[in-house]
Motif scaffolding. Structure first.
Motif, PDB file in Angstrom:
ATOM      1  N   PRO A   7       2.211  -1.518  11.639  1.00 29.55           N
ATOM      2  CA  PRO A   7       3.335  -0.477  11.421  1.00 29.55           C
ATOM      3  C   PRO A   7       2.936  -0.575   9.590  1.00 29.55           C
ATOM      4  CG  PRO A   7       4.760  -2.551  11.051  1.00 29.55           C
ATOM      5  CD  PRO A   7       3.289  -3.189  11.892  1.00 29.55           C
ATOM      6  N   VAL A   8       3.307   0.458   9.311  1.00 22.95           N
ATOM      7  CA  VAL A   8       2.902   1.607   7.912  1.00 22.95           C
ATOM      8  C   VAL A   8       3.262   0.872   7.226  1.00 22.95           C
ATOM      9  CG1 VAL A   8       2.232   3.567   8.765  1.00 22.95           C
ATOM     10  CG2 VAL A   8       4.829   3.058   7.983  1.00 22.95           C
ATOM     11  N   ASP A   9       4.770  -0.298   7.245  1.00 22.61           N
ATOM     12  CA  ASP A   9       5.140  -0.804   6.132  1.00 22.61           C
ATOM     13  C   ASP A   9       4.722  -2.794   5.883  1.00 22.61           C
ATOM     14  OD1 ASP A   9       6.625  -1.996   8.383  1.00 22.61           O
ATOM     15  OD2 ASP A   9       8.550  -1.400   7.137  1.00 22.61           O
ATOM     16  N   ALA A  10       3.798  -3.000   6.194  1.00 26.40           N
ATOM     17  CA  ALA A  10       3.120  -4.004   7.250  1.00 26.40           C
ATOM     18  C   ALA A  10       2.287  -4.794   5.747  1.00 26.40           C
ATOM     19  CB  ALA A  10       1.526  -4.363   8.330  1.00 26.40           C
ATOM     20  N   ARG A  19      -5.701   3.060   1.742  1.00 32.58           N
ATOM     21  CA  ARG A  19      -6.603   2.870   2.618  1.00 32.58           C
ATOM     22  C   ARG A  19      -6.184   1.032   3.458  1.00 32.58           C
ATOM     23  NH1 ARG A  19     -11.882  -0.279   1.550  1.00 32.58           N
ATOM     24  NH2 ARG A  19     -13.368   1.043   3.289  1.00 32.58           N
ATOM     25  N   ALA A  20      -5.264   0.315   2.655  1.00 33.15           N
ATOM     26  CA  ALA A  20      -4.787  -0.890   3.679  1.00 33.15           C
ATOM     27  C   ALA A  20      -4.034   0.441   5.243  1.00 33.15           C
ATOM     28  CB  ALA A  20      -4.029  -1.260   2.674  1.00 33.15           C
ATOM     29  N   VAL A  21      -3.107   0.951   4.527  1.00 26.39           N
ATOM     30  CA  VAL A  21      -2.211   1.285   5.691  1.00 26.39           C
ATOM     31  C   VAL A  21      -2.775   2.497   6.838  1.00 26.39           C
ATOM     32  CG1 VAL A  21      -1.173   3.115   6.069  1.00 26.39           C
ATOM     33  CG2 VAL A  21      -0.423   1.773   3.779  1.00 26.39           C
ATOM     34  N   ALA A  22      -4.071   2.657   6.015  1.00 28.02           N
ATOM     35  CA  ALA A  22      -5.252   3.447   7.482  1.00 28.02           C
ATOM     36  C   ALA A  22      -5.683   2.311   8.166  1.00 28.02           C
ATOM     37  CB  ALA A  22      -6.265   4.364   6.646  1.00 28.02           C
ATOM     38  N   GLU A  23      -6.174   1.305   7.680  1.00 32.63           N
ATOM     39  CA  GLU A  23      -6.780   0.342   7.992  1.00 32.63           C
ATOM     40  C   GLU A  23      -5.792  -0.180   9.359  1.00 32.63           C
ATOM     41  OE1 GLU A  23      -9.997  -0.202   8.894  1.00 32.63           O
ATOM     42  OE2 GLU A  23     -10.936   0.543   7.648  1.00 32.63           O
ATOM     43  N   GLY A  24      -5.259  -0.686   8.708  1.00 33.07           N
ATOM     44  CA  GLY A  24      -3.517  -1.646   9.432  1.00 33.07           C
ATOM     45  C   GLY A  24      -2.811  -0.863  10.589  1.00 33.07           C
ATOM     46  N   THR A  25      -2.723   0.346  10.651  1.00 36.73           N
ATOM     47  CA  THR A  25      -2.308   1.133  12.254  1.00 36.73           C
ATOM     48  C   THR A  25      -3.427   1.583  12.623  1.00 36.73           C
ATOM     49  OG1 THR A  25      -3.272   3.212  10.752  1.00 36.73           O
ATOM     50  CG2 THR A  25      -0.836   2.636  10.191  1.00 36.73           C
ATOM     51  N   GLN A  26      -4.742   1.028  11.909  1.00 31.72           N
ATOM     52  CA  GLN A  26      -6.190   1.798  13.070  1.00 31.72           C
ATOM     53  C   GLN A  26      -6.054  -0.547  14.019  1.00 31.72           C
ATOM     54  OE1 GLN A  26      -7.237   4.201  13.990  1.00 31.72           O
ATOM     55  NE2 GLN A  26      -9.397   4.011  12.963  1.00 31.72           N
ATOM     56  N   ARG A  80     -14.583  -5.261   9.955  1.00 32.78           N
ATOM     57  CA  ARG A  80     -13.612  -4.595   8.423  1.00 32.78           C
ATOM     58  C   ARG A  80     -12.451  -4.548   7.770  1.00 32.78           C
ATOM     59  NH1 ARG A  80     -16.237   1.356   9.534  1.00 32.78           N
ATOM     60  NH2 ARG A  80     -14.331   2.141   9.470  1.00 32.78           N
ATOM     61  N   ALA A  81     -11.961  -3.740   8.597  1.00 41.75           N
ATOM     62  CA  ALA A  81     -10.198  -3.452   8.916  1.00 41.75           C
ATOM     63  C   ALA A  81      -9.615  -4.834   7.861  1.00 41.75           C
ATOM     64  CB  ALA A  81     -10.102  -3.031  10.668  1.00 41.75           C
ATOM     65  N   LEU A  82      -9.648  -5.546   9.054  1.00 37.49           N
ATOM     66  CA  LEU A  82      -9.353  -7.231   8.405  1.00 37.49           C
ATOM     67  C   LEU A  82     -10.323  -7.747   7.271  1.00 37.49           C
ATOM     68  CD1 LEU A  82      -9.159  -9.529  11.688  1.00 37.49           C
ATOM     69  CD2 LEU A  82      -7.794  -8.844  10.185  1.00 37.49           C
ATOM     70  N   ARG A  83     -11.013  -7.489   6.642  1.00 39.54           N
ATOM     71  CA  ARG A  83     -11.571  -7.834   5.473  1.00 39.54           C
ATOM     72  C   ARG A  83     -10.560  -6.633   4.337  1.00 39.54           C
ATOM     73  NH1 ARG A  83     -16.976  -8.603   7.968  1.00 39.54           N
ATOM     74  NH2 ARG A  83     -17.438  -5.912   7.743  1.00 39.54           N
ATOM     75  N   VAL A  84     -10.446  -5.675   4.894  1.00 39.89           N
ATOM     76  CA  VAL A  84     -10.240  -4.344   3.935  1.00 39.89           C
ATOM     77  C   VAL A  84      -8.416  -5.080   3.704  1.00 39.89           C
ATOM     78  CG1 VAL A  84      -9.260  -1.800   3.932  1.00 39.89           C
ATOM     79  CG2 VAL A  84     -11.806  -2.831   4.158  1.00 39.89           C
ATOM     80  N   LEU A  85      -8.073  -5.122   4.928  1.00 42.30           N
ATOM     81  CA  LEU A  85      -6.511  -5.780   4.369  1.00 42.30           C
ATOM     82  C   LEU A  85      -6.861  -7.237   3.514  1.00 42.30           C
ATOM     83  CD1 LEU A  85      -4.958  -5.505   8.162  1.00 42.30           C
ATOM     84  CD2 LEU A  85      -4.454  -3.679   5.900  1.00 42.30           C
ATOM     85  N   ALA A  86      -7.126  -7.687   3.825  1.00 46.98           N
ATOM     86  CA  ALA A  86      -7.426  -8.884   2.800  1.00 46.98           C
ATOM     87  C   ALA A  86      -7.833  -8.556   1.434  1.00 46.98           C
ATOM     88  CB  ALA A  86      -8.476 -10.474   3.503  1.00 46.98           C
ATOM     89  N   ASP A  87      -9.344  -7.596   1.418  1.00 42.97           N
ATOM     90  CA  ASP A  87      -9.411  -7.601  -0.105  1.00 42.97           C
ATOM     91  C   ASP A  87      -7.844  -6.890  -0.666  1.00 42.97           C
ATOM     92  OD1 ASP A  87     -11.214  -6.663  -2.369  1.00 42.97           O
ATOM     93  OD2 ASP A  87     -10.582  -4.887  -1.850  1.00 42.97           O
ATOM     94  N   HIS A  88      -8.586  -4.876   0.019  1.00 38.99           N
ATOM     95  CA  HIS A  88      -7.098  -4.908  -0.430  1.00 38.99           C
ATOM     96  C   HIS A  88      -5.746  -5.453  -0.746  1.00 38.99           C
ATOM     97  CE1 HIS A  88     -10.586  -1.851  -0.452  1.00 38.99           C
ATOM     98  NE2 HIS A  88      -9.264  -0.990   0.192  1.00 38.99           N
ATOM     99  N   GLY A  89      -5.248  -5.958  -0.014  1.00 38.19           N
ATOM    100  CA  GLY A  89      -3.942  -6.684  -0.243  1.00 38.19           C
ATOM    101  C   GLY A  89      -3.844  -7.613  -1.516  1.00 38.19           C
ATOM    102  N   ARG A  90      -5.080  -8.052  -1.648  1.00 34.66           N
ATOM    103  CA  ARG A  90      -4.671  -8.809  -3.422  1.00 34.66           C
ATOM    104  C   ARG A  90      -4.876  -7.749  -4.867  1.00 34.66           C
ATOM    105  NH1 ARG A  90      -8.864 -13.624  -4.487  1.00 34.66           N
ATOM    106  NH2 ARG A  90     -10.365 -11.991  -4.999  1.00 34.66           N
ATOM    107  N   ALA A  91      -5.865  -6.853  -4.114  1.00 36.51           N
ATOM    108  CA  ALA A  91      -5.704  -6.272  -5.120  1.00 36.51           C
ATOM    109  C   ALA A  91      -4.527  -4.982  -5.462  1.00 36.51           C
ATOM    110  CB  ALA A  91      -7.341  -5.220  -5.075  1.00 36.51           C
ATOM    111  N   MET A  92      -4.068  -4.632  -4.657  1.00 39.72           N
ATOM    112  CA  MET A  92      -2.986  -3.852  -4.680  1.00 39.72           C
ATOM    113  C   MET A  92      -1.658  -4.768  -5.258  1.00 39.72           C
ATOM    114  SD  MET A  92      -1.709  -3.053  -0.479  1.00 39.72           S
ATOM    115  CE  MET A  92      -1.042  -4.181   0.467  1.00 39.72           C
ATOM    116  N   THR A  93      -1.170  -5.945  -4.954  1.00 38.44           N
ATOM    117  CA  THR A  93      -0.057  -6.533  -4.970  1.00 38.44           C
ATOM    118  C   THR A  93      -0.776  -6.853  -6.923  1.00 38.44           C
ATOM    119  OG1 THR A  93      -0.406  -7.597  -3.095  1.00 38.44           O
ATOM    120  CG2 THR A  93       1.027  -8.595  -4.898  1.00 38.44           C
ATOM    121  N   PHE A  94      -1.416  -7.265  -6.889  1.00 38.77           N
ATOM    122  CA  PHE A  94      -2.130  -7.737  -8.398  1.00 38.77           C
ATOM    123  C   PHE A  94      -1.900  -6.740  -9.544  1.00 38.77           C
ATOM    124  CE2 PHE A  94      -3.213 -11.665  -7.160  1.00 38.77           C
ATOM    125  CZ  PHE A  94      -3.302 -12.325  -8.274  1.00 38.77           C
TER     126      PHE A  94
END
Length: 852
Positions: free
Chosen positions: A320-323, A309-316, A272-286
């Motif tokens: 690091p937060v700046d990932a 949400r991406a930071v929270a899932e990434g730290t889980q 779930r966390a990996l899917r959140v990073l993939a989706d939110h990574g695209r979304a926040m960049t665009f």
């Protein structure tokens, strides 16, 4: 096919069908469209064309549009199909073609361009209801194209009838589904629901107009709006179980796997966390590349939510937060070719996301400890109280959805009703504790400064530069200050008019005035730089060109108001406005769209009044006297006992505290740009004047020049195709006569002179029809210095074990290419045209063992 190849193939097909390819619009709706927060569909940026308020650049358009839907944010990661950001492929007809061609295009793209198995495509159409007949026309068209009736299902209004709202354009739609097989669910077609039948394309037929009473009438010009999800199509073509295993997301999941050392598929929680990073990574960049910045409201809050949400899932996962900065850089690298703004805004994106992540990190650790305590305490009751959820949100900035996810993981629910009640009480306390103008931090600080100092005298109606004294001063933030002056030439935002800009000079330094905050009947200036000491003598100067453009637009709204009432009736009431240096926006009560000819007449009336060069005057008087004289005001606005009345000539008289030109000729030429709906019974006109209109004409001229260039190029292409077709016309009968073999196989292998791969396929179809079931037709051509190959087999040849795909798989590498298809038909390309004879010889050799 990769997503890039799908995008390109879709565009090129529709360009061949006479469509103009338009680039993706921003995720921020054009001109801040009030009906949506973000761009949610391919049709949305083209809405003005469909509504008839703007002329389209061509009657046939195609696009790949960036889209964002906020309703699914909380579901992203929990399922394999919910997304926030996605790309929508679409083709559009504005009064040109209708159902027949729209359905044909959908079928050809699905089966020929994308290569989907036609035997696995299902269709839904509108079944009809008491007021609208079923869409038998669409059903019959699908049957003509070869879809058997048993794979066409009729569904109700919720599934197969599109509408813009309670009133307005509407019509049936037909949807294309792909059967993913029994591994994904039970048989039965799209009607059974579930994941087996994946909808990948929706064709909307705008053919009706729904009136206020619910009745339908046919539209004079019928339009087509289609939408195909790029990521869903990629999942089908790449045989991926979900969109997250396609090249639209998998590279980002691989990036996260490498960064964390956690493999996808090992655990449901980390998946779930990996899917959140993939989706939110695209979304926040665009989103960030399109100019959205994190905030606590509107689209800025959407960005803040997904970053946090991406930071929270990434730290889980141990990141690091700046990932999120590195993740955004990966997005820019992979999507930058298709969307150059990602590369152009790379630094701004990194700075914005890095700052937001750092800010969130300061509260995340402490909030997580409190969240763990809350989850432990709530286990017995099974519910996280609204008080606890509110404290996490209010004290630590913990988004409710993160608390909800933690609760869900622990098998708990949240008392969201209590949470929302506490949030509303907080908002009410904020409003009750301060003046109405102090609803933001800036307004509160300004109100505090204004309360302890003498009221500023506004002299900006008559003077744009004054020498005055600072009566109040405080630091707002580093390099930002609030000051009060005794006499101010600056207009504070109000009545729809924006604040003035300019500068305040003191001690040889000019401090830019970046805002003017209204505090009741007082005002406070926001300066760039340090505070100016109380008692200091300063020069306050309004930016004259900006003010003049703004007041021209303000007087323009008054003349427009008069013209609207003149043409549409005295029941027209002003319902809001925006007046700035760039444009004017005027909202008014009126039912139904204002026809184009009526808008032209309204525009003509305004320009005629402008040309009269009538004086614009103002006077203060008791409100009762103004009412007697017939002065009109903003609908629903509250006025004091004494009001300011602004008159233009002898025809316009309004209650208004804004700034205006001295004579109507100073407005300059006036142009209505758009007319749109802003809700039930309300319309909005946007217009430009003066220098801004000159810039608009220059921009339109540039656009027209580009459109002409595109069309000229298309005409040249068509002329070239026609010339090649005339010169290289093939006789299919002659080719069929040269077939070798008899009985089980009749083989034709030949090079032909055609203009493109589509014409090559057409010739092979004609030869195959002549030869019948035993046909084996292998043709090659060298259009435009490249190789095109096609293998086309009759049903008897296929039954005999021959395969078109297998034939091309063996010969295409000879010409440096490849391709694919089915047993009955396959196509390939190559880049070594000199070796085409060798490839065709190899094809003939494949049939030596048949006695031919």
């Amino acid at each position: 096919m990769t997503t890039h190849e799908i995008r390109r193939a879709f565009r090129e097909y529709f360009e061949r069908q006479g469509h103009l390819a338009v680039p993706s619009a921003s995720l921020v709706p054009y001109d801040d469209d009030p009906s949506v927060l973000l761009t949610i569909a391919g049709m949305q940026p083209l809405k003005a064309y469909f509504l008839g308020t703007e002329a389209p650049p061509a009657p046939r358009l195609t696009s790949c549009q960036k889209c964002f839907r906020t309703v699914d944010i909380d579901q992203v990661g929990h399922t394999a199909r919910h997304l926030t950001f996605f790309e929508m492929l679409g083709n559009f007809s504005l009064g040109d073609y209708f159902k027949d061609d729209a359905i044909r295009f959908g079928w050809e793209v699905s089966t020929e361009v994308l290569g989907l198995d036609p035997e696995r495509i299902w269709i839904t159409v509108f079944e009809g209801n008491d007021s609208v007949p079923g869409d038998d026309e669409a059903r019959e068209r699908w049957i003509q194209l070869g879809i058997p009736a048993e794979r066409i299902q009729a569904l109700g209004e919720a599934d197969n009838f599109w509408k813009a709202g309670p009133t307005g354009p509407c019509g049936p739609n037909t949807e294309l589904y792909f059967d993913r097989g029994p591994d994904f669910g039970p048989d039965g077609g799209p009607r059974v629901g579930g994941d087996r039948y994946l909808e990948y394309w929706n064709l909307v037929f705008m053919q009706y107009e729904r009136s206020v009473d619910g009745s339908l009438s046919s539209l004079p010009a019928k339009n087509i709006d289609t939408g195909a999800g790029l990521e869903r199509i990629a999942a089908l073509l790449q045989d991926a179980p979900s969109v997250f295993e396609t090249d639209a997301f998998w590279p980002l999941i691989e990036w996260a796997q490498a960064a964390t050392g956690i493999p996808y598929g090992a655990d449901a929680r980390t998946d779930r966390a990996l899917r959140v990073l993939a989706d939110h990574g695209r979304a926040m960049t665009f989103l960030t590349a399109d100019g959205v910045r994190p905030s606590n409201e509107g689209r800025g809050y959407v960005l803040r939510r997904i970053v946090r949400r991406a930071v929270a899932e990434g730290t889980q996962l141990g990141l690091p937060v700046d990932a999120v900065v590195a993740l955004a850089d990966e997005v820019a690298t992979r999507w930058g070719d298709a969307y150059p703004e990602l590369v152009a805004e790379r630094t701004a994106v990194a700075d914005t996301l890095g700052a937001e992540a750092e800010q969130f990190a300061r509260t995340l650790q402490q909030g997580r400890r409190l969240l763990a305590d809350v989850i432990d305490r709530s286990a017995g009751a099974g519910t996280v109280t609204g008080d606890d959820a509110f404290r996490l949100h209010d004290t630590f900035g913990f988004p409710l959805d993160l608390t909800a996810e933690a609760a869900r993981d622990a098998g708990l629910r949240i008392d969201t009703d209590a949470f929302e009640r506490l949030m509303q009480e907080q908002r009410e306390r904020s409003r009750a504790g301060i003046a109405a103008a102090a609803e933001t931090d800036l307004a509160m600080r300004a109100a505090e400064l204004a309360a302890g100092t003498p009221r500023a005298t506004f002299v900006g109606y008559d003077e744009l530069e004054v020498t005055t004294t600072v009566t109040g001063s405080t630091e707002l933030a580093p390099d930002r200050a609030l000051i009060k002056v005794a006499r101010s030439p600056f207009y504070a935002q109000g009545g729809g008019q924006v604040s003035d800009r300019g500068w305040v000079a003191h001690g040889g330094t000019r401090h830019q005035v970046i805002d003017v905050v209204r505090a009741g009947d007082d005002q406070v200036l926001v300066l760039a730089g340090d505070p100016i000491p109380v008692g200091a003598e300063v020069t306050a100067h309004v930016d004259v060109p900006t003010r003049r453009a703004t007041q021209a637009n303000h007087t323009g709204t008054h003349v427009l108001n008069w013209a609207l009432r003149e043409r549409l009736g005295l029941e027209v009431k002003q319902a809001g406005s925006y007046v700035g240096p760039d444009k004017l926006r005027f909202d008014f009560t009126h039912r139904g769209r204002v026809p184009r000819d009526e808008l032209e007449e309204i525009e003509r009336l305004v320009n005629a009044r402008v040309a009269e060069d009538a004086p614009v005057t103002w006077v203060e008087m008791p409100k009762a006297d103004a009412d007697v004289r017939g002065a009109i005001g903003l609908f629903g606005e509250k006025y004091g006992d004494v009001v300011r009345v602004v008159s233009a000539g002898d025809y316009s008289m309004e209650l208004c505290g804004g700034t205006h030109v001295a004579r109507t000729s100073e407005i300059g030429p006036f142009k209505i740009v758009t007319e749109t709906s802003v809700g039930s019974g309300a319309r909005r006109i946007e217009a430009i004047t003066g220098a801004e209109l000159a810039r608009w004409h220059a921009h339109r001229a540039d656009e027209l020049e580009r459109e002409v260039a595109v069309r000229d190029a298309r005409i040249a292409d068509l002329e070239g195709e026609l010339k090649r077709a005339k010169q290289g016309r093939i006789d299919p009968g002659a080719l069929a006569a040269d077939a070798i073999g008899s009985g089980e196989l009749r083989v034709v292998v030949a090079e032909v002179d055609v203009g493109d791969a589509d014409e090559l396929l057409e010739v092979s179809d004609q030869v195959k029809r002549i030869l019948g079931e035993a046909a084996v037709v292998v043709l090659g051509a060298r259009p435009d210095g490249r190789v095109a190959l096609v293998a086309n087999l009759g049903s008897g040849a296929v039954a005999a074990g021959r395969s078109a795909a297998a034939i091309l798989k063996q010969i295409a590498p000879i010409v440096g290419g490849g391709g694919g298809g089915r047993d009955a038909m396959a196509r390939a390309g190559g880049k070594e045209p000199d070796r085409l004879p060798e490839a065709l010889a190899a094809a003939r050799a494949l049939f030596d063992d048949t006695g031919t």
